[in-house]
Scaffold this motif. Structure first.
Motif, short mmCIF file in Angstrom:
data_model
loop_
_atom_site.label_atom_id
_atom_site.label_comp_id
_atom_site.label_asym_id
_atom_site.label_seq_id
_atom_site.Cartn_x
_atom_site.Cartn_y
_atom_site.Cartn_z
N GLN A 26 0.51 -1.00 0.10
CA GLN A 26 -0.22 -0.27 0.18
C GLN A 26 0.97 1.25 -0.07
OE1 GLN A 26 -3.45 -0.39 -0.28
NE2 GLN A 26 -3.54 -2.11 -0.37
N GLN A 27 1.61 0.74 0.17
CA GLN A 27 3.36 2.14 -0.12
C GLN A 27 3.05 2.69 -1.33
OE1 GLN A 27 5.94 2.73 3.28
NE2 GLN A 27 6.06 0.56 2.70
N ARG A 28 3.66 3.60 -1.44
CA ARG A 28 4.02 4.55 -2.87
C ARG A 28 4.45 5.20 -2.94
NH1 ARG A 28 -1.45 4.06 -6.78
NH2 ARG A 28 -1.27 2.02 -6.91
N ARG A 29 5.83 5.95 -3.65
CA ARG A 29 6.80 6.97 -3.39
C ARG A 29 7.19 7.33 -5.20
NH1 ARG A 29 12.13 8.50 -0.02
NH2 ARG A 29 12.34 10.74 -0.57
N THR A 30 7.37 8.36 -5.76
CA THR A 30 8.06 8.48 -6.09
C THR A 30 9.29 9.34 -6.65
OG1 THR A 30 6.09 9.71 -7.29
CG2 THR A 30 7.78 10.75 -8.33
N PHE A 31 10.20 8.47 -7.67
CA PHE A 31 11.63 9.18 -7.41
C PHE A 31 12.15 9.29 -8.81
CE2 PHE A 31 10.99 5.52 -3.89
CZ PHE A 31 11.85 6.25 -3.15
N GLN A 32 13.35 10.15 -8.44
CA GLN A 32 13.36 10.50 -9.72
C GLN A 32 14.50 10.22 -10.59
OE1 GLN A 32 11.64 13.36 -11.10
NE2 GLN A 32 10.51 13.60 -9.57
N TRP A 33 14.02 8.89 -11.51
CA TRP A 33 15.33 8.41 -11.13
C TRP A 33 14.81 8.21 -13.34
CZ3 TRP A 33 13.09 3.59 -7.40
CH2 TRP A 33 14.13 3.62 -6.83
N ALA A 34 16.07 7.87 -14.15
CA ALA A 34 15.26 7.92 -15.22
C ALA A 34 15.95 6.37 -16.04
CB ALA A 34 16.25 9.05 -16.41
N GLY A 35 15.36 6.57 -17.20
CA GLY A 35 16.20 4.57 -17.21
C GLY A 35 15.49 4.47 -19.09
N LEU A 36 15.76 3.84 -19.68
CA LEU A 36 14.73 2.55 -19.95
C LEU A 36 13.88 1.77 -20.06
CD1 LEU A 36 17.80 1.55 -22.48
CD2 LEU A 36 17.11 3.93 -23.10
N ALA A 37 12.35 2.20 -21.11
CA ALA A 37 11.03 1.70 -20.31
C ALA A 37 10.77 0.71 -21.85
CB ALA A 37 10.34 2.65 -20.74
N ASP A 38 12.07 0.72 -22.09
CA ASP A 38 11.68 -0.35 -23.83
C ASP A 38 11.90 -2.00 -23.35
OD1 ASP A 38 11.67 0.93 -25.59
OD2 ASP A 38 13.78 1.62 -25.97
N ILE A 39 10.83 -3.21 -23.17
CA ILE A 39 10.93 -4.47 -23.00
C ILE A 39 12.54 -5.22 -22.83
CG2 ILE A 39 10.00 -7.00 -22.71
CD1 ILE A 39 7.60 -5.71 -24.06
N SER A 40 13.18 -5.02 -23.82
CA SER A 40 14.76 -5.51 -24.17
C SER A 40 15.24 -4.60 -22.65
CB SER A 40 14.92 -5.44 -25.28
OG SER A 40 15.23 -3.82 -25.90
N ALA A 41 15.43 -4.11 -22.47
CA ALA A 41 16.15 -2.87 -21.52
C ALA A 41 15.34 -2.60 -20.12
CB ALA A 41 16.77 -2.31 -21.91
N ALA A 42 14.10 -3.03 -19.93
CA ALA A 42 13.21 -2.74 -18.60
C ALA A 42 13.92 -2.72 -17.60
CB ALA A 42 12.24 -3.29 -18.81
N PRO A 43 13.59 -1.86 -15.94
CA PRO A 43 14.27 -2.29 -14.80
C PRO A 43 13.50 -3.45 -14.09
CG PRO A 43 12.82 -0.38 -15.69
CD PRO A 43 12.80 -1.12 -16.15
N GLN A 44 15.26 -3.36 -13.53
CA GLN A 44 15.18 -4.84 -12.89
C GLN A 44 14.42 -4.48 -11.13
OE1 GLN A 44 19.13 -7.63 -13.07
NE2 GLN A 44 18.89 -6.26 -15.31
N LEU A 45 13.44 -5.70 -10.92
CA LEU A 45 13.04 -5.62 -9.43
C LEU A 45 13.16 -6.33 -8.63
CD1 LEU A 45 11.68 -3.27 -8.20
CD2 LEU A 45 9.47 -4.09 -8.76
N TYR A 46 13.53 -6.47 -7.68
CA TYR A 46 13.97 -7.46 -6.54
C TYR A 46 13.74 -6.99 -5.42
CZ TYR A 46 16.89 -8.97 -10.31
OH TYR A 46 17.49 -9.51 -11.30
N TYR A 47 13.07 -7.90 -4.11
CA TYR A 47 12.87 -7.83 -2.90
C TYR A 47 13.71 -8.24 -1.71
CZ TYR A 47 9.45 -6.72 0.73
OH TYR A 47 8.66 -6.13 1.77
N ARG A 48 14.51 -8.76 -1.24
CA ARG A 48 15.66 -9.82 -1.27
C ARG A 48 16.52 -8.35 0.09
NH1 ARG A 48 18.91 -12.53 -5.61
NH2 ARG A 48 16.70 -13.37 -7.03
N ASP A 49 16.99 -9.22 0.98
CA ASP A 49 17.67 -9.11 1.93
C ASP A 49 18.87 -8.56 1.70
OD1 ASP A 49 19.04 -8.36 4.72
OD2 ASP A 49 17.85 -10.03 5.53
N VAL A 50 19.65 -7.27 1.62
CA VAL A 50 20.66 -7.47 0.89
C VAL A 50 21.52 -7.13 2.25
CG1 VAL A 50 19.96 -7.22 -1.47
CG2 VAL A 50 20.59 -5.42 -0.13
#
Length: 241
Positions: A68-92
């Protein structure tokens, strides 16, 4: 009276559809958010990243959603499928609580792959300080490239934290003319992050020309005093060196 009631209802609906955040640096999201997430964490589908007003395959800000949490970040990147962002949820950082790891691709093409790493505290939605691989390499890695024996052989030296590694490949290994090689290895074209293994790693490739990559730096991240920094760096020559 009826028209006034409709206006009031519409204004309530519009205000409720605007995403807000409790974090002072977030503010309100007023731009159009892509309806489908750019990425979702394989460990938890409620952790998603949405692009705000992507244009021509590029976005300049994004919304990170964790339940339920949301936050906006001023991140820039490619949105194409071949170079889409990677997302993980781990204890690093090994504190017993999972973090959100975001890997963005800033540029991708022939001989170029530049990524950017962000790590978010899933409880506070605050971003950890993360040392970039490129900065670590620029400060701790030095190199030289020297054509020898009328360009039939090339001497390459890579020094990491004072320890030097050398290679003497034959010029015939290369496609390009060694006389046109750079005097130092160029580590600015390929920076790739890996969050699928523990600890976090980055690979930074070194080239002697735009098409000749001769080895990779492997950077391992460590968590110290509330921030992620680059720890050990190793160099491995590309085959067949």
């Amino acid at each position: 009276m009826f028209k006034l009631l409709i206006v009031i209802l519409l204004s309530m609906l519009l205000s409720s559809s605007v995403m807000t955040s409790d974090h002072p640096s977030s503010g309100m999201v007023t731009e159009t958010v892509r309806s489908h997430p750019l990425a979702s964490a394989p460990e938890d589908s409620s952790v998603c990243l949405y692009a705000i007003s992507p244009s021509e395959g590029i976005f300049h800000s994004a919304v990170l959603e964790i339940g339920q949490q949301r936050r906006t970040f001023q991140w820039a990147g490619l949105a194409d499928i071949s170079a889409a962002p990677q997302l993980y949820y781990r204890d690093v950082n090994e504190d017993g609580v999972r973090e959100v790891i975001v890997i963005l691709t800033r540029a991708s093409g022939t001989g170029v792959e530049l990524q950017e790493l962000h790590i978010i505290n899933a409880q506070t939605m605050e971003e950890y300080a993360v040392e970039s691989a490129a900065n670590a390499v620029s400060q701790r890695v030095h190199s030289s490239v020297e054509p020898r024996d009328h360009n039939r052989q090339v001497h390459i030296a890579v020094t990491i934290d004072g320890t030097t590694h050398t290679m003497d490949p034959k010029a015939s290994v290369f496609y390009d003319d060694p006389a046109h090689f750079t005097k130092h290895l160029d580590f600015s074209s390929v920076v790739i992050y890996d969050a699928e293994q523990s600890p976090l790693h980055a690979t930074v490739s070194g080239s002697v020309s735009p098409t000749e990559f001769v080895g990779d730096l492997d950077l391992k991240y460590v968590y110290e005093q509330g921030r992620f920094r680059v720890g050990p760096i190793k160099y491995e020559a590309s085959s067949p060196f």
